[in-house]
Design a protein around this motif. Structure first.
Motif, PDB file in Angstrom:
ATOM      1  N   HIS A 142       0.874  -1.180   0.000  1.00 50.81           N
ATOM      2  CA  HIS A 142       0.000   0.000   0.000  1.00 50.81           C
ATOM      3  C   HIS A 142       0.907   1.225   0.000  1.00 50.81           C
ATOM      4  CE1 HIS A 142      -2.994   2.915   1.476  1.00 50.81           C
ATOM      5  NE2 HIS A 142      -3.913   2.033   1.127  1.00 50.81           N
ATOM      6  N   PRO A 143       0.470   2.346  -0.602  1.00 55.61           N
ATOM      7  CA  PRO A 143       1.297   3.554  -0.579  1.00 55.61           C
ATOM      8  C   PRO A 143       1.678   4.014   0.822  1.00 55.61           C
ATOM      9  CG  PRO A 143      -0.474   3.795  -2.185  1.00 55.61           C
ATOM     10  CD  PRO A 143      -0.736   2.515  -1.452  1.00 55.61           C
ATOM     11  N   VAL A 144       0.862   3.725   1.825  1.00 55.47           N
ATOM     12  CA  VAL A 144       1.169   4.180   3.189  1.00 55.47           C
ATOM     13  C   VAL A 144       2.414   3.504   3.745  1.00 55.47           C
ATOM     14  CG1 VAL A 144       0.324   4.183   5.573  1.00 55.47           C
ATOM     15  CG2 VAL A 144      -1.187   4.907   3.722  1.00 55.47           C
ATOM     16  N   VAL A 145       2.692   2.265   3.337  1.00 57.28           N
ATOM     17  CA  VAL A 145       3.850   1.542   3.878  1.00 57.28           C
ATOM     18  C   VAL A 145       4.963   1.400   2.839  1.00 57.28           C
ATOM     19  CG1 VAL A 145       2.600   0.335   5.695  1.00 57.28           C
ATOM     20  CG2 VAL A 145       2.686  -0.661   3.402  1.00 57.28           C
ATOM     21  N   GLU A 146       4.881   2.157   1.764  1.00 61.00           N
ATOM     22  CA  GLU A 146       5.927   2.103   0.742  1.00 61.00           C
ATOM     23  C   GLU A 146       7.270   2.531   1.341  1.00 61.00           C
ATOM     24  OE1 GLU A 146       6.842   3.961  -3.703  1.00 61.00           O
ATOM     25  OE2 GLU A 146       4.920   4.325  -2.714  1.00 61.00           O
ATOM     26  N   GLY A 147       8.312   1.780   1.018  1.00 57.04           N
ATOM     27  CA  GLY A 147       9.647   2.107   1.506  1.00 57.04           C
ATOM     28  C   GLY A 147       9.989   1.500   2.850  1.00 57.04           C
ATOM     29  N   LEU A 148       9.040   0.826   3.491  1.00 58.27           N
ATOM     30  CA  LEU A 148       9.319   0.160   4.764  1.00 58.27           C
ATOM     31  C   LEU A 148       9.714  -1.296   4.509  1.00 58.27           C
ATOM     32  CD1 LEU A 148       7.689   2.677   5.747  1.00 58.27           C
ATOM     33  CD2 LEU A 148       6.732   1.224   7.529  1.00 58.27           C
ATOM     34  N   PRO A 149      10.609  -1.849   5.331  1.00 56.34           N
ATOM     35  CA  PRO A 149      10.947  -3.271   5.181  1.00 56.34           C
ATOM     36  C   PRO A 149       9.756  -4.149   5.546  1.00 56.34           C
ATOM     37  CG  PRO A 149      11.975  -2.357   7.142  1.00 56.34           C
ATOM     38  CD  PRO A 149      11.366  -1.204   6.418  1.00 56.34           C
ATOM     39  N   GLU A 150       9.759  -5.371   5.024  1.00 58.90           N
ATOM     40  CA  GLU A 150       8.640  -6.268   5.288  1.00 58.90           C
ATOM     41  C   GLU A 150       8.551  -6.659   6.755  1.00 58.90           C
ATOM     42  OE1 GLU A 150       8.517  -9.623   2.708  1.00 58.90           O
ATOM     43  OE2 GLU A 150       8.363  -8.405   0.891  1.00 58.90           O
ATOM     44  N   GLN A 151       9.663  -6.617   7.455  1.00 60.34           N
ATOM     45  CA  GLN A 151       9.678  -6.942   8.883  1.00 60.34           C
ATOM     46  C   GLN A 151      10.733  -6.075   9.562  1.00 60.34           C
ATOM     47  OE1 GLN A 151      11.284 -10.845  10.534  1.00 60.34           O
ATOM     48  NE2 GLN A 151       9.096 -11.137  10.944  1.00 60.34           N
ATOM     49  N   PHE A 152      10.380  -5.527  10.710  1.00 59.20           N
ATOM     50  CA  PHE A 152      11.346  -4.739  11.466  1.00 59.20           C
ATOM     51  C   PHE A 152      10.944  -4.726  12.932  1.00 59.20           C
ATOM     52  CE2 PHE A 152       8.141  -1.945   9.623  1.00 59.20           C
ATOM     53  CZ  PHE A 152       7.753  -1.111  10.656  1.00 59.20           C
ATOM     54  N   GLU A 153      11.927  -4.471  13.793  1.00 58.59           N
ATOM     55  CA  GLU A 153      11.698  -4.455  15.234  1.00 58.59           C
ATOM     56  C   GLU A 153      11.859  -3.028  15.743  1.00 58.59           C
ATOM     57  OE1 GLU A 153      12.910  -7.366  18.943  1.00 58.59           O
ATOM     58  OE2 GLU A 153      14.445  -6.827  17.500  1.00 58.59           O
ATOM     59  N   ARG A 154      11.002  -2.649  16.680  1.00 55.39           N
ATOM     60  CA  ARG A 154      11.127  -1.319  17.266  1.00 55.39           C
ATOM     61  C   ARG A 154      10.492  -1.306  18.657  1.00 55.39           C
ATOM     62  NH1 ARG A 154       7.075   2.045  17.172  1.00 55.39           N
ATOM     63  NH2 ARG A 154       8.527   3.780  17.239  1.00 55.39           N
ATOM     64  N   PHE A 155      10.810  -0.249  19.413  1.00 54.86           N
ATOM     65  CA  PHE A 155      10.366  -0.077  20.796  1.00 54.86           C
ATOM     66  C   PHE A 155       9.202   0.905  20.838  1.00 54.86           C
ATOM     67  CE2 PHE A 155      10.433   2.057  24.897  1.00 54.86           C
ATOM     68  CZ  PHE A 155      10.676   1.025  25.800  1.00 54.86           C
ATOM     69  N   ASP A 156       8.130   0.527  21.507  1.00 52.17           N
ATOM     70  CA  ASP A 156       7.001   1.444  21.672  1.00 52.17           C
ATOM     71  C   ASP A 156       6.059   0.882  22.731  1.00 52.17           C
ATOM     72  OD1 ASP A 156       5.179   3.638  21.099  1.00 52.17           O
ATOM     73  OD2 ASP A 156       5.936   3.622  19.052  1.00 52.17           O
ATOM     74  N   GLU A 157       4.988   1.607  22.962  1.00 49.65           N
ATOM     75  CA  GLU A 157       3.899   1.128  23.807  1.00 49.65           C
ATOM     76  C   GLU A 157       2.840   0.565  22.861  1.00 49.65           C
ATOM     77  OE1 GLU A 157       1.947   3.333  27.420  1.00 49.65           O
ATOM     78  OE2 GLU A 157       0.907   3.950  25.578  1.00 49.65           O
ATOM     79  N   TRP A 158       2.598  -0.733  22.954  1.00 44.34           N
ATOM     80  CA  TRP A 158       1.798  -1.416  21.949  1.00 44.34           C
ATOM     81  C   TRP A 158       0.364  -1.601  22.441  1.00 44.34           C
ATOM     82  CZ3 TRP A 158       4.293  -0.888  17.771  1.00 44.34           C
ATOM     83  CH2 TRP A 158       5.690  -0.959  17.755  1.00 44.34           C
ATOM     84  N   TYR A 159      -0.563  -1.001  21.722  1.00 39.76           N
ATOM     85  CA  TYR A 159      -1.972  -1.024  22.128  1.00 39.76           C
ATOM     86  C   TYR A 159      -2.649  -2.341  21.764  1.00 39.76           C
ATOM     87  CZ  TYR A 159      -2.329   4.044  23.096  1.00 39.76           C
ATOM     88  OH  TYR A 159      -2.208   5.303  23.614  1.00 39.76           O
ATOM     89  N   ASN A 160      -3.483  -2.806  22.680  1.00 42.43           N
ATOM     90  CA  ASN A 160      -4.548  -3.749  22.375  1.00 42.43           C
ATOM     91  C   ASN A 160      -5.812  -2.925  22.141  1.00 42.43           C
ATOM     92  OD1 ASN A 160      -2.966  -6.171  22.946  1.00 42.43           O
ATOM     93  ND2 ASN A 160      -3.151  -5.611  25.109  1.00 42.43           N
ATOM     94  N   PHE A 161      -6.627  -3.330  21.192  1.00 41.24           N
ATOM     95  CA  PHE A 161      -7.836  -2.590  20.845  1.00 41.24           C
ATOM     96  C   PHE A 161      -9.078  -3.363  21.273  1.00 41.24           C
ATOM     97  CE2 PHE A 161      -4.439  -1.505  17.890  1.00 41.24           C
ATOM     98  CZ  PHE A 161      -4.361  -0.137  18.094  1.00 41.24           C
ATOM     99  N   ARG A 162     -10.160  -2.640  21.450  1.00 44.53           N
ATOM    100  CA  ARG A 162     -11.403  -3.275  21.901  1.00 44.53           C
ATOM    101  C   ARG A 162     -11.898  -4.309  20.898  1.00 44.53           C
ATOM    102  NH1 ARG A 162     -15.150   1.581  24.536  1.00 44.53           N
ATOM    103  NH2 ARG A 162     -13.697   2.123  26.244  1.00 44.53           N
ATOM    104  N   ALA A 163     -11.660  -4.055  19.630  1.00 45.35           N
ATOM    105  CA  ALA A 163     -12.062  -4.975  18.562  1.00 45.35           C
ATOM    106  C   ALA A 163     -11.186  -4.703  17.349  1.00 45.35           C
ATOM    107  CB  ALA A 163     -13.540  -4.782  18.202  1.00 45.35           C
ATOM    108  N   HIS A 164     -11.121  -5.669  16.461  1.00 42.22           N
ATOM    109  CA  HIS A 164     -10.394  -5.461  15.212  1.00 42.22           C
ATOM    110  C   HIS A 164     -11.144  -4.465  14.336  1.00 42.22           C
ATOM    111  CE1 HIS A 164      -7.242  -8.673  15.144  1.00 42.22           C
ATOM    112  NE2 HIS A 164      -7.956  -9.075  16.186  1.00 42.22           N
ATOM    113  N   PRO A 165     -10.428  -3.683  13.529  1.00 44.04           N
ATOM    114  CA  PRO A 165     -11.113  -2.836  12.549  1.00 44.04           C
ATOM    115  C   PRO A 165     -12.005  -3.694  11.639  1.00 44.04           C
ATOM    116  CG  PRO A 165      -8.793  -2.242  12.694  1.00 44.04           C
ATOM    117  CD  PRO A 165      -8.968  -3.495  13.494  1.00 44.04           C
TER     118      PRO A 165
END
Length: 235
Positions: A142-165
């Motif tokens: 998708h154009p939004v993720v163009e230029g990003l590697p297929e897999q990468f690791e990073r540090f953040d606060e990872w949300y759980n959501f009430r339901a899937h989109p």
């Protein structure tokens, strides 16, 4: 006898006006220290991407006339109830005019009582474990993720959501829940998504709890792509 001269040719150069971004950072609950870093990142990107950035936490800009100059609204780590009913109506009209929205991190922890916004942002925050490293997987080109590697690791606060989109939303990146502790949404844990909504376009990026997030090249690429794609419905 004087020589005739041919008329001078003229060349018309089309100049694309800059994208106008409204970066809204009002908070009715928890306020992230990373908000200023997020604004600074968008301002840095504006210098090379032909953007203009207006950052505010003053909700009075949310009128039909007040929003008219803008192409994209970015909710930068907003929380809680941030717009009154009239302001909500102006934002509704903004999106229906074909314009764009980008929600960053706690944009999903915002306006729980406004169903229209729930459809726009596409999921609501439920919980999170402590910030930690996790593996991110791209799952859809998708154009939004163009230029990003297929897999990468990073540090953040990872949300759980009430339901899937919902099914009309395209999930672009997921978290590998085996790579960190505290995920509760299965192997298809969404963290970046995009969709068209009531005539406009919406992107959600789950990154951005820490100030350091906005110095990362991958996060900046994602922000830049998201803004351009969200604005394309208006251009």
């Amino acid at each position: 006898m004087p020589q005739s001269t041919a008329p001078e040719s003229t060349t018309t150069i089309s100049v694309t006006p800059p994208l106008e971004l409204l970066v809204f950072h009002k908070t009715g609950g928890f306020r992230h220290d990373s908000i200023e870093a997020g604004i600074a990142a968008l301002e840095d990107l504006a210098e090379t991407n032909n953007h203009e950035v207006t950052a505010t936490e003053d909700a009075s800009v949310f009128t039909v006339d007040g929003l008219q100059p803008f192409d994209v609204i970015v909710f930068m780590n907003t929380t809680g109830e941030v717009l009154d009913e009239s302001q909500q109506g102006a934002m509704d009209e903004f999106i229906q005019a074909g314009k764009g929205f980008v929600g960053v991190h706690s944009a999903t922890d915002t306006e729980y009582e406004w169903p229209w916004y729930g459809g726009l942002v596409a999921a609501y925050f439920d919980s999170h474990p402590p910030p930690q490293q996790a593996m991110v997987n791209l799952v859809e080109p998708h154009p939004v993720v163009e230029g990003l590697p297929e897999q990468f690791e990073r540090f953040d606060e990872w949300y759980n959501f009430r339901a899937h989109p919902g099914p009309a939303v395209t999930i672009l990146a997921t978290l590998d829940e085996s790579s960190y502790e505290g995920g509760d949404m299965s192997e298809a844990h969404p963290i970046v998504w995009a969709h068209e909504y009531e005539g406009g376009r919406s992107v959600y990026i789950g990154f951005g709890h820490t100030s350091e997030s906005f110095a990362e090249p991958l996060t900046r690429t994602l922000l830049s792509n998201a803004v351009r794609w969200a604005a394309a419905g208006d251009r």
